[in-house]
Design a protein around this motif. Sequence first.
Motif, PDB file in Angstrom:
ATOM      1  N   ALA B  25      34.724  23.671  35.586  1.00 35.46           N
ATOM      2  CA  ALA B  25      34.194  24.840  34.887  1.00 35.46           C
ATOM      3  C   ALA B  25      35.287  25.889  34.733  1.00 35.46           C
ATOM      4  CB  ALA B  25      33.048  25.419  35.701  1.00 35.46           C
ATOM      5  N   PRO B  26      35.119  26.824  33.808  1.00 35.80           N
ATOM      6  CA  PRO B  26      36.107  27.873  33.636  1.00 35.80           C
ATOM      7  C   PRO B  26      36.376  28.610  34.935  1.00 35.80           C
ATOM      8  CG  PRO B  26      34.444  27.989  31.936  1.00 35.80           C
ATOM      9  CD  PRO B  26      33.988  26.952  32.902  1.00 35.80           C
ATOM     10  N   LYS B  27      37.638  28.934  35.125  1.00 29.83           N
ATOM     11  CA  LYS B  27      37.993  29.575  36.385  1.00 29.83           C
ATOM     12  C   LYS B  27      37.455  31.002  36.428  1.00 29.83           C
ATOM     13  CE  LYS B  27      41.993  26.675  36.571  1.00 29.83           C
ATOM     14  NZ  LYS B  27      43.420  26.550  36.341  1.00 29.83           N
ATOM     15  N   PHE B  32      36.919  38.227  34.873  1.00 25.03           N
ATOM     16  CA  PHE B  32      37.333  39.587  35.162  1.00 25.03           C
ATOM     17  C   PHE B  32      37.472  40.398  33.882  1.00 25.03           C
ATOM     18  CE2 PHE B  32      39.336  37.707  39.147  1.00 25.03           C
ATOM     19  CZ  PHE B  32      38.241  38.063  39.913  1.00 25.03           C
ATOM     20  N   TRP B  33      37.669  39.705  32.751  1.00 25.11           N
ATOM     21  CA  TRP B  33      37.841  40.421  31.490  1.00 25.11           C
ATOM     22  C   TRP B  33      36.522  40.996  30.985  1.00 25.11           C
ATOM     23  CZ3 TRP B  33      42.383  41.875  30.119  1.00 25.11           C
ATOM     24  CH2 TRP B  33      43.489  41.152  30.563  1.00 25.11           C
ATOM     25  N   LEU B  37      36.499  44.562  29.367  1.00 27.76           N
ATOM     26  CA  LEU B  37      36.196  44.753  27.952  1.00 27.76           C
ATOM     27  C   LEU B  37      34.975  45.649  27.757  1.00 27.76           C
ATOM     28  CD1 LEU B  37      36.812  41.150  26.579  1.00 27.76           C
ATOM     29  CD2 LEU B  37      38.185  43.192  26.171  1.00 27.76           C
ATOM     30  N   SER B  38      33.984  45.501  28.629  1.00 34.53           N
ATOM     31  CA  SER B  38      32.797  46.348  28.533  1.00 34.53           C
ATOM     32  C   SER B  38      33.165  47.805  28.726  1.00 34.53           C
ATOM     33  CB  SER B  38      31.772  45.949  29.598  1.00 34.53           C
ATOM     34  OG  SER B  38      31.443  44.612  29.464  1.00 34.53           O
TER      35      SER B  38
END
Lengths: 163, 135
Positions: B25-27, B32-33, B37-38
């Motif tokens: 799965a994606p790490k 954290f982005w 980004l929010s």
Amino acid sequence: MLQTEVALETYTDLVYSFALRFSGDPSRAADITQDIFLKLYSRIHEFRGESRFETWLYRIVANACIDEQRRRKPWLSILDFSFHHPALQEKNAIREQTAESVRKAISKLSPTLRVPVLLRYMEDLSYDEIGEVLNISPGTVASRLNRAHKILEQKLHGTRTTS
Amino acid sequence: MELEQLLKSSLTRVQAPPDILERQAPKPRRYFWVPVLSMMAALAMLAVYIWPSERSLDIQPYLQQSAFTKTIHGESLQHVVMNDVDLFIASPKLHLRGGNSRWIQFPCSKQICLAACKRCTQAALVAAMSQEPRP
């Protein structure tokens, strides 16, 4: 970071083997392995070289296996034995049957006994090293292995006499 | 066979499937982005909200000189002429459309909507004003 990832991936067989022997199921072992590598990638900076890297790695592996066992729904273990994975079959049917019986008996041990057995007999660690991994004294390691031996003796009595 | 030998021979190491790490799965570090980004989006929205009130200081001197009131479509509306740009102070009943409005706070505590003037109501207002000479 890339070098670290490459270095970590050399331990894939070790981690997968431990997870497979702990869980007794290849798909669970794959899931556990992936979880462990996620942890390794994110926690590699925590390793400060105070102990051997393998000791630190075994600690993460053992904890991940025990955590997975705790999270697992109890009824799923019933399904484990209804499927037989063809990858585990070997040419020598009798030897494989014996080994399978041993692995099945080990998989029924409690996690606190199973982990020392795997570290001792699969990874060939000393009592001191197992104690360091599990953060227990060598005497406790010996005690747990002794209890595991007794349980396995009982379960494998028939197997040992036929093999 | 001794138990220990039996255990050792049964607990052999196996080779992991070759793609085991590729299908993982994606790490988590990628996630954290999401909060970053929010937060950037929230800051951008806040900046857009705050910006017009800062601009109001620039046009304040012009407001006193050239503001006058017009009645358009039955609504009383204050009109400001500033160089070649027509600005309209919204009356409470004026319908301002669109979500892209930029509000400027005037000292009289009324608000003006630039976007509404330029996009929605300017044509109608200019047409209405062209019938009366500017002061």
